[in-house]
Each structure stands twice: as C-alpha cells, then as structure tokens.
Design a protein around this motif. Structure first.
Motif, PDB file in Angstrom:
ATOM      1  N   ILE A  61       0.848  -1.187   0.000  1.00  0.00           N
ATOM      2  CA  ILE A  61       0.000   0.000   0.000  1.00  0.00           C
ATOM      3  C   ILE A  61       0.883   1.236   0.000  1.00  0.00           C
ATOM      4  CG2 ILE A  61      -1.860   1.233   1.162  1.00  0.00           C
ATOM      5  CD1 ILE A  61      -2.413  -1.327   2.760  1.00  0.00           C
ATOM      6  N   TYR A  62       0.940   1.908  -1.125  1.00  0.00           N
ATOM      7  CA  TYR A  62       1.660   3.184  -1.225  1.00  0.00           C
ATOM      8  C   TYR A  62       3.025   3.129  -0.551  1.00  0.00           C
ATOM      9  CZ  TYR A  62      -3.199   4.376  -2.137  1.00  0.00           C
ATOM     10  OH  TYR A  62      -4.479   4.384  -2.622  1.00  0.00           O
ATOM     11  N   GLY A  63       3.807   2.116  -0.870  1.00  0.00           N
ATOM     12  CA  GLY A  63       5.166   2.004  -0.339  1.00  0.00           C
ATOM     13  C   GLY A  63       5.273   1.257   0.971  1.00  0.00           C
ATOM     14  N   GLY A  64       4.135   0.946   1.607  1.00  0.00           N
ATOM     15  CA  GLY A  64       4.152   0.191   2.859  1.00  0.00           C
ATOM     16  C   GLY A  64       3.395  -1.111   2.689  1.00  0.00           C
ATOM     17  N   ARG A  65       3.094  -1.736   3.824  1.00  0.00           N
ATOM     18  CA  ARG A  65       2.312  -2.972   3.789  1.00  0.00           C
ATOM     19  C   ARG A  65       1.184  -2.860   4.802  1.00  0.00           C
ATOM     20  NH1 ARG A  65       4.291  -6.579   0.719  1.00  0.00           N
ATOM     21  NH2 ARG A  65       3.438  -8.508   1.540  1.00  0.00           N
ATOM     22  N   GLY A  66       0.066  -3.513   4.479  1.00  0.00           N
ATOM     23  CA  GLY A  66      -1.064  -3.501   5.395  1.00  0.00           C
ATOM     24  C   GLY A  66      -2.032  -4.605   5.055  1.00  0.00           C
ATOM     25  N   PRO A  67      -2.989  -4.868   5.950  1.00  0.00           N
ATOM     26  CA  PRO A  67      -3.969  -5.928   5.700  1.00  0.00           C
ATOM     27  C   PRO A  67      -4.967  -5.532   4.620  1.00  0.00           C
ATOM     28  CG  PRO A  67      -4.463  -4.796   7.749  1.00  0.00           C
ATOM     29  CD  PRO A  67      -3.167  -4.230   7.249  1.00  0.00           C
ATOM     30  N   VAL A  68      -5.591  -6.522   4.017  1.00  0.00           N
ATOM     31  CA  VAL A  68      -6.582  -6.300   2.965  1.00  0.00           C
ATOM     32  C   VAL A  68      -7.694  -5.379   3.469  1.00  0.00           C
ATOM     33  CG1 VAL A  68      -8.322  -7.428   1.507  1.00  0.00           C
ATOM     34  CG2 VAL A  68      -6.080  -8.482   1.812  1.00  0.00           C
ATOM     35  N   SER A  69      -8.066  -5.512   4.731  1.00  0.00           N
ATOM     36  CA  SER A  69      -9.165  -4.713   5.293  1.00  0.00           C
ATOM     37  C   SER A  69      -8.875  -3.210   5.287  1.00  0.00           C
ATOM     38  CB  SER A  69      -9.483  -5.171   6.715  1.00  0.00           C
ATOM     39  OG  SER A  69      -8.352  -5.020   7.543  1.00  0.00           O
ATOM     40  N   GLN A  70      -7.600  -2.815   5.081  1.00  0.00           N
ATOM     41  CA  GLN A  70      -7.270  -1.384   5.010  1.00  0.00           C
ATOM     42  C   GLN A  70      -7.421  -0.816   3.606  1.00  0.00           C
ATOM     43  OE1 GLN A  70      -3.413  -0.520   6.641  1.00  0.00           O
ATOM     44  NE2 GLN A  70      -4.125  -0.737   8.751  1.00  0.00           N
ATOM     45  N   VAL A  71      -7.644  -1.685   2.614  1.00  0.00           N
ATOM     46  CA  VAL A  71      -7.776  -1.195   1.242  1.00  0.00           C
ATOM     47  C   VAL A  71      -9.129  -1.520   0.628  1.00  0.00           C
ATOM     48  CG1 VAL A  71      -5.302  -1.243   0.763  1.00  0.00           C
ATOM     49  CG2 VAL A  71      -6.697  -3.245   0.237  1.00  0.00           C
ATOM     50  N   GLY A  72      -9.966  -2.261   1.347  1.00  0.00           N
ATOM     51  CA  GLY A  72     -11.265  -2.604   0.792  1.00  0.00           C
ATOM     52  C   GLY A  72     -12.162  -3.273   1.811  1.00  0.00           C
ATOM     53  N   THR A  73     -13.400  -3.493   1.379  1.00  0.00           N
ATOM     54  CA  THR A  73     -14.392  -4.147   2.224  1.00  0.00           C
ATOM     55  C   THR A  73     -14.432  -5.628   1.869  1.00  0.00           C
ATOM     56  OG1 THR A  73     -15.704  -2.126   2.203  1.00  0.00           O
ATOM     57  CG2 THR A  73     -16.813  -4.130   2.912  1.00  0.00           C
ATOM     58  N   VAL A  74     -14.272  -6.477   2.873  1.00  0.00           N
ATOM     59  CA  VAL A  74     -14.308  -7.925   2.671  1.00  0.00           C
ATOM     60  C   VAL A  74     -15.697  -8.408   3.091  1.00  0.00           C
ATOM     61  CG1 VAL A  74     -13.265 -10.136   3.279  1.00  0.00           C
ATOM     62  CG2 VAL A  74     -11.843  -8.087   3.181  1.00  0.00           C
ATOM     63  N   SER A  75     -16.345  -9.194   2.219  1.00  0.00           N
ATOM     64  CA  SER A  75     -17.676  -9.715   2.536  1.00  0.00           C
ATOM     65  C   SER A  75     -17.821 -11.141   2.025  1.00  0.00           C
ATOM     66  CB  SER A  75     -18.761  -8.824   1.926  1.00  0.00           C
ATOM     67  OG  SER A  75     -18.657  -8.824   0.515  1.00  0.00           O
ATOM     68  N   THR A  76     -18.849 -11.826   2.519  1.00  0.00           N
ATOM     69  CA  THR A  76     -19.148 -13.193   2.078  1.00  0.00           C
ATOM     70  C   THR A  76     -20.622 -13.244   1.674  1.00  0.00           C
ATOM     71  OG1 THR A  76     -19.565 -13.811   4.368  1.00  0.00           O
ATOM     72  CG2 THR A  76     -17.392 -14.327   3.498  1.00  0.00           C
ATOM     73  N   PRO A  77     -20.914 -13.064   0.376  1.00  0.00           N
ATOM     74  CA  PRO A  77     -22.308 -13.074  -0.069  1.00  0.00           C
ATOM     75  C   PRO A  77     -22.975 -14.446   0.062  1.00  0.00           C
ATOM     76  CG  PRO A  77     -20.826 -12.937  -1.950  1.00  0.00           C
ATOM     77  CD  PRO A  77     -19.980 -12.803  -0.721  1.00  0.00           C
ATOM     78  N   ASP A  78     -22.183 -15.516   0.047  1.00  0.00           N
ATOM     79  CA  ASP A  78     -22.714 -16.856   0.289  1.00  0.00           C
ATOM     80  C   ASP A  78     -21.620 -17.676   0.974  1.00  0.00           C
ATOM     81  OD1 ASP A  78     -21.054 -18.317  -1.723  1.00  0.00           O
ATOM     82  OD2 ASP A  78     -22.243 -17.183  -3.180  1.00  0.00           O
ATOM     83  N   SER A  79     -21.912 -18.925   1.286  1.00  0.00           N
ATOM     84  CA  SER A  79     -20.992 -19.741   2.088  1.00  0.00           C
ATOM     85  C   SER A  79     -19.734 -20.172   1.340  1.00  0.00           C
ATOM     86  CB  SER A  79     -21.712 -20.971   2.633  1.00  0.00           C
ATOM     87  OG  SER A  79     -22.066 -21.827   1.563  1.00  0.00           O
ATOM     88  N   GLN A  80     -19.679 -19.967   0.012  1.00  0.00           N
ATOM     89  CA  GLN A  80     -18.521 -20.412  -0.766  1.00  0.00           C
ATOM     90  C   GLN A  80     -17.739 -19.269  -1.409  1.00  0.00           C
ATOM     91  OE1 GLN A  80     -17.528 -23.743  -0.868  1.00  0.00           O
ATOM     92  NE2 GLN A  80     -19.076 -23.802   0.736  1.00  0.00           N
ATOM     93  N   THR A  81     -18.202 -18.023  -1.256  1.00  0.00           N
ATOM     94  CA  THR A  81     -17.603 -16.895  -1.969  1.00  0.00           C
ATOM     95  C   THR A  81     -17.129 -15.810  -1.009  1.00  0.00           C
ATOM     96  OG1 THR A  81     -19.174 -17.325  -3.754  1.00  0.00           O
ATOM     97  CG2 THR A  81     -17.979 -15.238  -3.851  1.00  0.00           C
ATOM     98  N   ILE A  82     -15.944 -15.271  -1.309  1.00  0.00           N
ATOM     99  CA  ILE A  82     -15.434 -14.097  -0.591  1.00  0.00           C
ATOM    100  C   ILE A  82     -15.272 -12.991  -1.617  1.00  0.00           C
ATOM    101  CG2 ILE A  82     -13.516 -13.122   0.736  1.00  0.00           C
ATOM    102  CD1 ILE A  82     -12.900 -15.944   1.734  1.00  0.00           C
ATOM    103  N   LEU A  83     -15.773 -11.807  -1.295  1.00  0.00           N
ATOM    104  CA  LEU A  83     -15.634 -10.645  -2.171  1.00  0.00           C
ATOM    105  C   LEU A  83     -14.814  -9.581  -1.464  1.00  0.00           C
ATOM    106  CD1 LEU A  83     -19.263 -10.122  -3.552  1.00  0.00           C
ATOM    107  CD2 LEU A  83     -17.315 -11.103  -4.744  1.00  0.00           C
ATOM    108  N   VAL A  84     -13.938  -8.928  -2.235  1.00  0.00           N
ATOM    109  CA  VAL A  84     -13.208  -7.775  -1.719  1.00  0.00           C
ATOM    110  C   VAL A  84     -13.536  -6.610  -2.641  1.00  0.00           C
ATOM    111  CG1 VAL A  84     -10.963  -6.779  -1.160  1.00  0.00           C
ATOM    112  CG2 VAL A  84     -11.320  -9.237  -0.882  1.00  0.00           C
ATOM    113  N   GLN A  85     -14.207  -5.602  -2.092  1.00  0.00           N
ATOM    114  CA  GLN A  85     -14.507  -4.379  -2.840  1.00  0.00           C
ATOM    115  C   GLN A  85     -13.355  -3.419  -2.536  1.00  0.00           C
ATOM    116  OE1 GLN A  85     -17.238  -3.380  -4.904  1.00  0.00           O
ATOM    117  NE2 GLN A  85     -15.891  -1.643  -5.246  1.00  0.00           N
ATOM    118  N   VAL A  86     -12.404  -3.297  -3.492  1.00  0.00           N
ATOM    119  CA  VAL A  86     -11.221  -2.457  -3.292  1.00  0.00           C
ATOM    120  C   VAL A  86     -11.629  -1.002  -3.508  1.00  0.00           C
ATOM    121  CG1 VAL A  86      -8.850  -2.030  -4.012  1.00  0.00           C
ATOM    122  CG2 VAL A  86      -9.760  -4.352  -4.083  1.00  0.00           C
ATOM    123  N   TRP A  87     -11.272  -0.132  -2.567  1.00  0.00           N
ATOM    124  CA  TRP A  87     -11.695   1.264  -2.636  1.00  0.00           C
ATOM    125  C   TRP A  87     -10.937   2.041  -3.705  1.00  0.00           C
ATOM    126  CZ3 TRP A  87     -10.660   0.748   3.143  1.00  0.00           C
ATOM    127  CH2 TRP A  87     -11.739   0.122   3.772  1.00  0.00           C
TER     128      TRP A  87
END
Length: 189
Positions: A48-74
């Motif tokens: 992230i912009y020259g550093g490192r960070g968790p996925v949750s700092q760059v987008g919204t993590v969700s699970t629309p169903d029991s088999q899928t993970i979505l990351v909406q990157v901002w």
C-alpha cells in the motif's frame, strides 16, 4: 509484597497470557473451514503506497454466500496489488478481479486437507501453551527473586506461586477449548 502489589502482579501475568490467546485466535481464524469467512484474508499483507497492510485497510471484505469471498477495493489502482497479495499468500483460492471487485470461490476441502488444517491448528495451540508456560516461568522467577530480596515471606511465595498456577491452568484450559471448537468447525462438511 503487599496485596496491592499482588493484584497488579497477577493482572500483568493475566494480561500477557491474554495476549497469547489473542494471537492464537487470530491464527485459528486464518485456518480455512468449509465456509467462506471474512477473517480468511486477515493474514494477507498488501503493498500500500510504499508500505504494507492488511486487505481490510484497502477494501471491504464480505461473504455473499458460504462459498464466496468478495473484496470491494476502494482504490482502483490497488486492485492488482490486492489480487497478487492473495495469490502469493498460497491460500488455495484464485482471486478473480472484475473492476474494483475481487471474487474468490472457496473450493471444497478434501478429508486429507481438513486433517492437515486440524494438525496445523494443534501446532498453533501447542505454541500458545508454550508461551503461557513461559509467562508462568517468568512470574515464578520474579516471585523467587522477591523472596530472596526479603520482599516476600516463604508462605507468601508459596501462595503466590499457587495463584500463578491457577491462572496458568485457566489459560491452558481456554486454549484447549479454542482448538477443540476449531477442530469441530474444520471437520464439519
């Protein structure tokens, strides 16, 4: 050592052991179960912009169903970086980017893979137990040092050492409970 010192001393020990439980909890959440979970990506670090960070700092993590993970990157500029970080983490999923959305479908776990995950979970729990026992050893060493310096009587040392063991047993029991729950969760089909 007065009773005020005692309570502060035991509170400090419990705090250190509690931190061990937090680390174990995070490690166990990272172990995959048969269901998609927003915690699945917690350990993934993204450039992230020259550093490192968790996925949750760059987008919204969700699970629309029991088999899928979505990351909406901002930030659209980070989509490739997030997808690469997920791929590099060797989580057994393939990220598919679509605009600012990254989709991952969780493949079903084989029986062999479930057993490997349980074994890894038990390794994490053993590491946590070792850390708790190290805190106990440090606490007992400190108590012996205080007794040697005439800050504690022999009876106070014995009583305090017993209290340290009670605290240790409580945390070891909690670790056992956490790994048993995770084992049930991972083995559930």
């Amino acid at each position: 050592m007065s009773s005020v010192d005692h309570s502060q001393f035991f509170k400090e020990i419990s705090g250190r052991m509690e931190n061990t439980l937090k680390v174990l909890d995070k490690e166990l959440k990272g172990l995959r179960t048969s269901r998609a979970s927003v915690n699945f990506l917690d350990a993934v670090q993204v450039e992230i912009y020259g550093g490192r960070g968790p996925v949750s700092q760059v987008g919204t993590v969700s699970t629309p169903d029991s088999q899928t993970i979505l990351v909406q990157v901002w930030d659209k500029a980070l989509v490739k970086s997030v997808a690469r970080a997920i791929s590099d983490a060797n989580l057994g999923v393939t990220p598919m980017a679509d605009g600012q959305m990254i989709r991952m479908v969780m493949p079903p776990l084989t029986e062999e893979r479930r057993r490997e995950l349980v074994k890894l979970g038990y390794k994490y729990s053993e590491d946590a137990k070792v850390a708790v026992r190290n805190v106990r050893r440090d606490a007992n060493d400190e108590l012996k040092r205080r007794q040697k310096n005439k800050e504690l009587s022999e009876d106070e040392l014995k009583s305090a050492t017993q209290e340290v063991q009670v605290i240790t047993d409580k945390f070891i029991s909690e670790i056992d409970k956490m790994i048993k729950e995770k084992e049930i969760d991972v083995m559930r089909i």
